[in-house]
Scaffold this active site. Structure first.
Site, PDB file in Angstrom:
ATOM      1  CD1 TRP A 129     113.402   6.234  11.132  1.00 36.08           C
ATOM      2  CD2 TRP A 129     114.645   7.576  12.401  1.00 36.08           C
ATOM      3  NE1 TRP A 129     113.155   7.526  10.751  1.00 36.08           N
ATOM      4  CE2 TRP A 129     113.909   8.373  11.506  1.00 36.08           C
ATOM      5  CE3 TRP A 129     115.500   8.202  13.312  1.00 36.08           C
ATOM      6  CZ2 TRP A 129     114.001   9.755  11.479  1.00 36.08           C
ATOM      7  CZ3 TRP A 129     115.592   9.582  13.290  1.00 36.08           C
ATOM      8  CH2 TRP A 129     114.846  10.345  12.387  1.00 36.08           C
ATOM      9  CG  ASP A 210     114.792   7.719  19.364  1.00 38.31           C
ATOM     10  OD1 ASP A 210     114.045   8.627  19.772  1.00 38.31           O
ATOM     11  OD2 ASP A 210     115.025   7.520  18.152  1.00 38.31           O
ATOM     12  CB  ALA A 212     110.304   8.682  18.538  1.00 42.59           C
ATOM     13  CE  LYS A 245     107.245  10.523  14.591  1.00 45.94           C
ATOM     14  NZ  LYS A 245     107.638  10.043  13.315  1.00 45.94           N
TER      15      LYS A 245
HETATM   16  C1  LMR Z   1     109.503   7.890  10.187  1.00 42.18           C
HETATM   17  O1  LMR Z   1     110.215   7.021  10.702  1.00 42.18           O
HETATM   18  O2  LMR Z   1     108.883   7.713   9.134  1.00 42.18           O
HETATM   19  C2  LMR Z   1     109.340   9.212  10.891  1.00 42.18           C
HETATM   20  O3  LMR Z   1     110.113   9.229  12.040  1.00 42.18           O
HETATM   21  C3  LMR Z   1     109.560  10.384  10.001  1.00 42.18           C
HETATM   22  C4  LMR Z   1     110.982  10.554   9.565  1.00 42.18           C
HETATM   23  O4  LMR Z   1     111.488  11.678   9.684  1.00 42.18           O
HETATM   24  O5  LMR Z   1     111.616   9.609   9.085  1.00 42.18           O
END
Ligand code: LMR
Length: 398
Positions: A129, A210, A212, A245
């Site tokens: 991410w 993590d 999420a 989410k």
């Molecule tokens: C994403 O990956 O788009 C989400 O987790 C929102 C973010 O804060 O990046």
């Protein structure tokens, strides 16, 4: 004072939303930020959340501080959702704190690692991410990457991942996505989680998981099966949980950091450090989202209604995966797009050259971050043909 600060480039993910909003095109499509969208492109408040919200507000008599660890009932229930029956078994060895979203959990975890072992290194997946490295790295901790995704097979590069982990020194920390890998959508199988647990255990490595997207891959239980393998076997584990989410509580910034320690005395010490770290950064977490999630999880009927809502979201995301794969295959029968259906969660990587991704945004008005990650929940029956047309038009670019 601030005259020497230069204007920063836009955030790779949040900048997409801003660019999308600026675009006057009536046909624009937003496949950027990771929020769930229904078939009309909306992100409504979940019905179970609405109901819990009403109950929470009706029962609220004061706005005094909740406390540095936040809502204790929330902490217990959200850890139980993640760990199942293991939560009770590991209760004495677990220190949990409510955090400012999953990001707050990741950051407090990194701060604690850095304070406890300043030389420790956190290994994150390649790719990961876009905010993981800035978020964790701002604590001062050192970051490295381990091989994770193979763009050729569109699956986990498992042999290379394991080889990398097998070479790490004892005490190294490994950040793992529990499910719905962001950005690739490529997850570990249960057998692979088992093999990862063997290596982590054998080499004295520390998992930082993590979580999420619990419930967004297959279901609430299957999505945490790998996490539970680790939690059941390893002496130490950090777990960052987000309610953004699966509860749709994005702006309420609701999350938790649970740390499973070797013994109860260590867990008690960790709890004091968690509270102090939060206190020094923002004092205390906000109440509203955690109170809602605690209420949903504590009411059997509401919990079931919420799980049904999440299941419906998963069905839609899987349908959109199949729909887009079908629309692309119809246009390019010689190219394999079935990986879209094998992957899980909201995201997949298109695997296109930067020039092709830029053309999708600038010429086709189909928006996504620069790594070519698409949010499948942004696809709908109405826009899928148009999205597929756009993608095939830029396929050969760059
Ligand atoms: C994403 O990956 O788009 C989400 O987790 C929102 C973010 O804060 O990046």
């Amino acid at each position: 004072m601030f005259g020497n600060l230069e204007t920063l480039p836009p955030d790779p993910i949040l900048g997409v939303t801003a660019a999308f909003r600026r675009d006057p095109s009536p046909d624009k499509v937003d496949l950027g930020v990771g929020v769930y969208r229904d078939q009309f492109g909306n992100t409504p408040v979940l019905a179970a959340v609405r109901e819990a919200e009403r109950a929470v507000i009706a029962a609220q008599r004061t706005k005094v501080y909740v406390g540095p660890a936040g809502n204790i009932q929330f902490n217990e229930r959200i850890v139980e959702l993640a760990l199942g029956s293991l939560a009770a078994e590991l209760k004495d060895r677990t220190a949990a704190i409510q955090t400012v979203g999953g990001c707050g959990a990741l950051r407090i975890g990194a701060e604690l690692l850095h304070a406890a072992a300043p030389d420790s290194v956190v290994h994150v997946s390649d790719p990961t991410w876009a905010n993981h490295e800035p978020l964790l790295g701002s604590s001062g901790i050192t970051l490295r990457r381990y091989p994770y995704y193979d763009p050729q097979t569109r699956a986990v590069a498992f042999d290379r991942m394991l080889e990398h982990l097998e070479r790490l020194p004892s005490g190294a920390v490994v950040l793992l996505h529990a499910c719905c890998h962001n950005p690739s959508g490529a997850d570990l199988s249960l057998e692979q989680w088992d093999a990862v647990a063997d290596v982590l255990d054998g080499r004295g490595l520390v998992p930082f998981v993590d979580l999420a997207y619990q419930g967004f891959g297959d279901d609430m239980e299957a999505d945490v099966a790998g996490l539970r393998v680790l939690a059941g076997r390893l002496p130490t584990l950090l777990l960052a949980i987000s309610c953004s989410k699966n509860f749709g509580l994005y702006r309420e910034r609701t999350g938790a950091l649970a740390i499973i320690a070797e013994d109860a005395a260590t867990a008690r010490a960790i709890a004091t450090h968690q509270a102090r770290t939060g206190r020094r950064m923002y004092s205390m977490p906000p109440d509203h989202g955690a109170a809602i999630a605690a209420h949903v999880l504590g009411d059997a009927q509401l919990r079931q209604a919420w799980q049904d809502e999440v299941s419906a979201m998963v069905v839609r995301m899987k349908q959109m995966r199949a729909l887009l794969a079908g629309a692309l295959s119809a246009r390019r029968p010689q190219v394999d797009f079935l990986w879209l259906e094998r992957q899980r969660g909201m995201f997949s990587l298109l695997g296109l050259a930067p020039a092709a991704i830029a053309a999708l945004c600038d010429e086709e008005h189909v928006y996504m971050p620069p790594d070519g990650r698409i949010n499948l929940a942004g696809v709908s029956d109405q826009n899928v043909e148009r999205v597929a047309d756009s993608i095939v038009r830029v396929l050969g670019r760059g």
